[in-house]
Motif scaffolding. Structure first.
Motif, short mmCIF file in Angstrom:
data_model
loop_
_atom_site.label_atom_id
_atom_site.label_comp_id
_atom_site.label_asym_id
_atom_site.label_seq_id
_atom_site.Cartn_x
_atom_site.Cartn_y
_atom_site.Cartn_z
N GLN A 281 31.61 44.29 8.29
CA GLN A 281 32.62 45.12 7.62
C GLN A 281 32.35 46.61 7.83
O GLN A 281 33.29 47.39 8.01
CB GLN A 281 32.68 44.79 6.12
N VAL A 284 33.62 47.44 11.17
CA VAL A 284 35.08 47.50 11.21
C VAL A 284 35.59 48.76 10.48
O VAL A 284 36.55 49.39 10.91
CB VAL A 284 35.70 46.22 10.63
N ALA A 287 35.40 51.34 12.90
CA ALA A 287 36.48 51.16 13.89
C ALA A 287 37.80 51.71 13.33
O ALA A 287 38.55 52.38 14.05
CB ALA A 287 36.62 49.69 14.27
N THR A 303 45.48 48.76 16.21
CA THR A 303 45.06 47.98 15.04
C THR A 303 45.63 46.57 15.16
O THR A 303 44.91 45.58 14.91
CB THR A 303 45.52 48.66 13.74
N ILE A 306 43.56 44.64 17.58
CA ILE A 306 42.28 44.22 17.03
C ILE A 306 42.46 43.07 16.04
O ILE A 306 41.68 42.11 16.02
CB ILE A 306 41.57 45.44 16.39
N LEU A 310 40.74 39.32 16.18
CA LEU A 310 40.04 38.68 15.07
C LEU A 310 40.68 37.33 14.74
O LEU A 310 39.99 36.36 14.44
CB LEU A 310 40.04 39.60 13.84
N GLN B 281 37.45 48.79 19.51
CA GLN B 281 37.39 47.38 19.91
C GLN B 281 35.96 46.93 20.16
O GLN B 281 35.60 45.79 19.84
CB GLN B 281 38.27 47.15 21.13
N VAL B 284 34.48 46.21 16.89
CA VAL B 284 34.99 44.96 16.31
C VAL B 284 34.41 43.75 17.06
O VAL B 284 34.10 42.73 16.45
CB VAL B 284 36.53 44.95 16.29
N ALA B 287 31.25 43.20 15.57
CA ALA B 287 31.43 42.61 14.23
C ALA B 287 31.69 41.10 14.35
O ALA B 287 31.16 40.30 13.58
CB ALA B 287 32.57 43.31 13.49
N THR B 303 36.02 36.81 8.10
CA THR B 303 36.97 37.27 9.12
C THR B 303 38.33 37.52 8.48
O THR B 303 38.98 38.54 8.75
CB THR B 303 37.08 36.24 10.26
N ILE B 306 38.20 40.78 6.67
CA ILE B 306 38.26 41.93 7.56
C ILE B 306 39.67 42.12 8.10
O ILE B 306 40.18 43.25 8.21
CB ILE B 306 37.21 41.78 8.69
N LEU B 310 42.09 45.45 7.77
CA LEU B 310 42.78 46.10 8.88
C LEU B 310 44.28 46.14 8.62
O LEU B 310 44.95 47.14 8.93
CB LEU B 310 42.49 45.34 10.19
#
Lengths: 316, 316
Positions: A281, A284, A287, A303, A306, A310, B281, B284, B287, B303, B306, B310
């Motif tokens: 976290q 991130v 990021a 965003t 990304i 994820l 990126q 991430v 991460a 996840t 997170i 975002l």
């Protein structure tokens, strides 16, 4: 509102040891109630009078709230430090009976979650902080001794309700006095609970505004009503909202169900995110900060990119 | 399949300078076609015979594909290096006319995207690499000279189709010979295009399987058909899929519409993610790796947490 609500299954058993517990929880990791377990004399002894006398003039810090629903996000409560005798008198008064010497409101609610010796460093341990009453309680041995994390005394006013949150450790809530309604949600419901940190911003899960929280209908809630003597298993990461029907006394036992190295050693509540999760976290967060140096449209686009990555990693 | 398809608006103008271009693109940053602009003698001169003779025995590396749809993800094509004269002969043959001296298939398709002097370090510049024909082309001055990035010659077989992708720089595609169908999607469609890197895994956006790509129906596509002489503005980050109807010759001009410091100096194609995005990126990715050290259920949960964070940052 939400999809079909499931009922937490009840297992009736007199004996609850690790083997029995594991056989009922290990595979599925879903909530379960164990009913009829011998937890000692506490169920008959722990009335308000006995507790007031036994815990006496020891001081404790408690939540006082003008409303039924305590809200950690808007902090609609105050912390007060008072003697246990005093706390029991206040929190055990019947519903509807106003207090003369109230702090905020004649109908204010009380909530106590016991803490450790040093509240910043130590975990709560009922056998250390409240020996006077702990002797009446037999804690079921559902985990290895070295896994023990904390045993928390929880004493609540009738109708007081605690915010929906998750903890990172497996735990059992032993209901000793009064009844409690619990609403639980599986970890997969994270995206639908409008979380801020470990707490949901949905204050009243029984009356959710679908316009404000359109995703809530996607949750898969479980309901349970705990009776005195019931033990509910709350698996780590399961969201739970707990409402006392009556003056309620419970003991909540947490243990490290994963390898000890996963847990943050500074955690005294059992709710700090696991160390790798916290590190991820932080990465991130950095990021997000980096993305914010981009013009708005580019920040938005990358965003989304990304997030997609994820989301793909969920399937890996 | 997808929601209502919009049509790229057409602006008829003889003169296209920076001021005029900005007044039509700056506010909205959506695709636009400029029709009727004077781009020089190229529209009448650049037939296959002239190009073959002018570009002669200079060598070029091209894509050769047995199918109409080139796919960078499965790499369903081969690279071949051949003389321009030879390339023009092959790529300009009419649809349905088989080749005797084919590489893969008698009906193989060809696609050329010109590169820089040193293909790893230099950007394409038609005035440097293809002076013989560049003299016939007037490039509209729609950006400042210092913003210029590249001018890419694109020569394609009838019916060849390039994968859906995005670039990170604003660009204009000047259609000189033949017609082209372009399908574009705004940057906000990222979550619905099943992207891998800068390329969509949806190979045929005209025939999308809703079971395989259920989110595709949420896209907001724009369509355009370019005629010889048309100039289409493709804003940075807009996804585009381009299909040649006929033997097609086009020049694609890229420029750095943002401050130069945002761009990766190693980028020779105009499609490397902006530096802050690439750094984000990387963070991430790290991460994700850290999260993968957690047991599956915990990895999944954190996840989701997170992703939620975002998603919240999109509104900030």
């Amino acid at each position: 509102m939400a999809a079909a609500v499931q009922t937490v299954p009840i297992v009736c058993t007199h004996k609850l040891d690790k083997q029995f517990f594991d056989s009922h929880t290990e595979e599925m990791r879903v909530p379960k109630i164990f009913r009829g377990v011998d937890i000692g004399a506490c169920t008959s002894k722990w009335n308000a009078g006995y507790l007031a006398e036994s815990l006496g003039d020891a001081k404790t810090t408690v939540h006082v709230c003008a409303e039924e629903k305590l809200d950690f996000i808007t902090k609609n409560f105050q912390y007060k430090t008072l003697e246990f005798r005093e706390y029991i008198r206040r929190s055990s008064r019947p519903l509807g009976q106003p207090l003369d010497d109230y702090f905020i409101d004649p109908h204010e609610k009380y909530y106590l979650r016991s803490l450790g010796e040093d509240v910043r460093k130590d975990t709560a341990n009922i056998h250390e902080q409240h020996q006077q009453i702990a002797k009446d309680l037999i804690l079921p041995q559902v985990f290895l001794e070295k896994q023990f994390f904390s045993s928390v005394l929880r004493i609540a006013s009738p109708c007081s309700q605690l915010w929906t949150h998750y903890d990172v450790m497996d735990n059992i809530l032993i209901q000793v006095v009064g009844s409690k309604d619990i609403l639980l949600f599986p970890p997969e419901d994270y995206p639908y609970l409008y979380m801020r940190g470990d707490k949901s911003t949905i204050l009243d899960p029984d009356n959710v505004d679908p316009l404000k929280y359109p995703l809530y209908c996607k949750t898969s809630p479980y309901r349970a009503t705990l009776q005195p003597g019931d033990i509910i298993y709350i698996p780590a990461l399961w969201f739970h909202n707990v409402k006392a029907r009556d003056f309620s006394v419970a003991v909540n036992v947490f243990w490290k169900n994963l390898d000890a190295s996963f847990y943050d050693s500074r955690d005294v509540y059992g709710n700090k995110d696991l160390m790798p999760a916290a590190r991820a976290q932080q990465g991130v967060d950095k990021a997000i900060k980096t993305l914010s140096t981009l013009p708005a449209q580019y920040k938005h686009f990358f965003t989304l990119k990304i997030i997609a990555k994820l989301q793909q990693s969920l399937d890996d």
